[in-house]
Scaffold this motif. Structure first.
Motif: not given
Length: 372
Positions: A32, A35-36, A58
């Motif tokens: 996470i 991907l953020e 995500l």
């Protein structure tokens, strides 16, 4: 009898912990974060296809993470509710806790089943094709009943669907139909529905009121993604165009917009007629054809592995489920032995029990095969 909240909650926590371990929550949190970071890059949408992949991934990873952590929070809240009810001897609060306990137990069971979906394509959307088999008009009617059953199941779960192709039988029902179920893990969830389904009933199409047995085949494949490498040379394709038709063979389109695409090396045929233009139908047909070839490739790889591993007992028979409407009412899965007496509820989309039992059975078969 009073509910033993302490033991019930302890058992739930044990199951949730095992789900947490299998789900690798720490690993999901790392994904996470990564991907953020990618999603916040100022040039992300310079490459639209890549941007869509990042945002989609995500969303999926966050959903997987939240499913477990939110369940843990629900169990914490339940424990606090029970403590409050017991300390104050509040029957109303304890009754509320008992209702929540039942709800959590079901949700945890669903969560546990989801952790069993770890196949290569399990997280994909699903493409389902239903074909009428032996049984004449009753089989065509049964195919339409099954299509409605799956569409109702998807509706109950809030999943989007899209009908890609319908080929109507002359008298009633469907020769075949193809539709998508758009939801995370739709393929892994519905793959256990693939196989031959049997219907036994008094035929509504027989003027002598005789009992009829009919069959329909259900195929479930994962939807192709742009990252999959399934290249099909133009020379391997035969494309025919024709006019779309509705019930009874009537034409519903005055132009040749429907497309029939044949993969010559394998003989795989896909028809599409539900889009408005020939170009759209061709694109949809190619996508489903690629999906079928992708699954075929995986099946060939699995068969090769089985051959190397030695003789492994076949797990899927000719017939996997019976729907008996006469002389008694019962739907029974012949692999798992799971059965339900309310046939109308099942045909209205209440098939979660069959799906859960099928997923557990299938994973058990795979474990036995791996150990053989």
């Amino acid at each position: 009898m009073a509910v033993d909240f302490d033991n019930e909650i302890k058992a739930i926590r044990t199951t949730v912990k095992s789900v947490r371990d299998v789900s690798d929550i720490d690993g999901l949190e790392v994904q996470i974060t990564d991907l953020e970071t990618q999603a916040s890059a100022p040039d992300l949408w310079g490459d639209v296809e890549h941007a869509q992949q990042v945002t989609s991934q995500l969303s999926r990873v966050k959903a997987e993470h939240d499913r477990v952590t939110k369940m843990e929070a629900r169990v914490d809240d339940l424990e606090a509710l029970v403590e409050m009810g017991q300390e104050e001897s509040d029957a109303e609060t304890l009754a509320e806790a008992e209702t929540e306990l039942a709800s959590i137990k079901k949700a945890v069971g669903d969560l546990e089943v989801r952790t069993l979906l770890s196949g290569e394509y399990d997280e994909r959307d699903a493409v389902i094709t239903i074909r009428a088999g032996a049984g004449g008009v009753d089989a065509a009617d049964f195919a339409e009943m099954l299509m409605r059953m799956y569409l109702r199941w998807a509706e109950r779960h809030g999943h989007q669907t899209a009908v890609l192709d319908t080929s109507y039988a002359e008298e009633a029902g469907l020769k075949s139909a193809t539709f998508e179920v758009k939801a995370p893990y739709a393929f892994g969830t519905l793959a256990v529905e693939a196989g031959t389904h049997r219907l036994v009933r008094i035929s509504p199409f027989d003027n002598q009121g005789r009992r009829q047995t009919s069959f329909a085949a259900v195929e479930v494949i994962p939807l192709i993604e742009s990252t999959d490498t399934i290249e099909i040379p133009e020379a391997d394709l035969k494309v025919d165009v024709f006019r779309s038709s509705g019930p009874g063979g009537q034409s519903v389109n005055t132009t040749d917009s429907a497309v029939r695409m044949t993969h010559i090396p394998t003989g795989t045929v896909v028809s599409m007629q539900n889009e408005k233009s020939q170009i759209q139908n061709r694109a949809a047909a190619l996508r489903v054809l690629q999906s079928r070839l992708l699954l075929l490739k995986k099946q060939e790889e699995d068969a090769a592995k089985k051959e190397l591993a030695g003789d492994i007992k076949a797990s899927w028979g000719e017939q996997m489920r019976s729907y008996v409407l006469h002389p008694y009412q019962m739907v029974k899965d012949l692999r798992t032995e799971f059965e339900v007496g309310s046939t109308s509820a099942v045909l209205d989309g209440e098939i979660d029990g069959f799906i859960e039992a099928g997923i557990r059975w299938k994973r058990g078969q795979e474990r036995d095969a791996a150990n053989a």
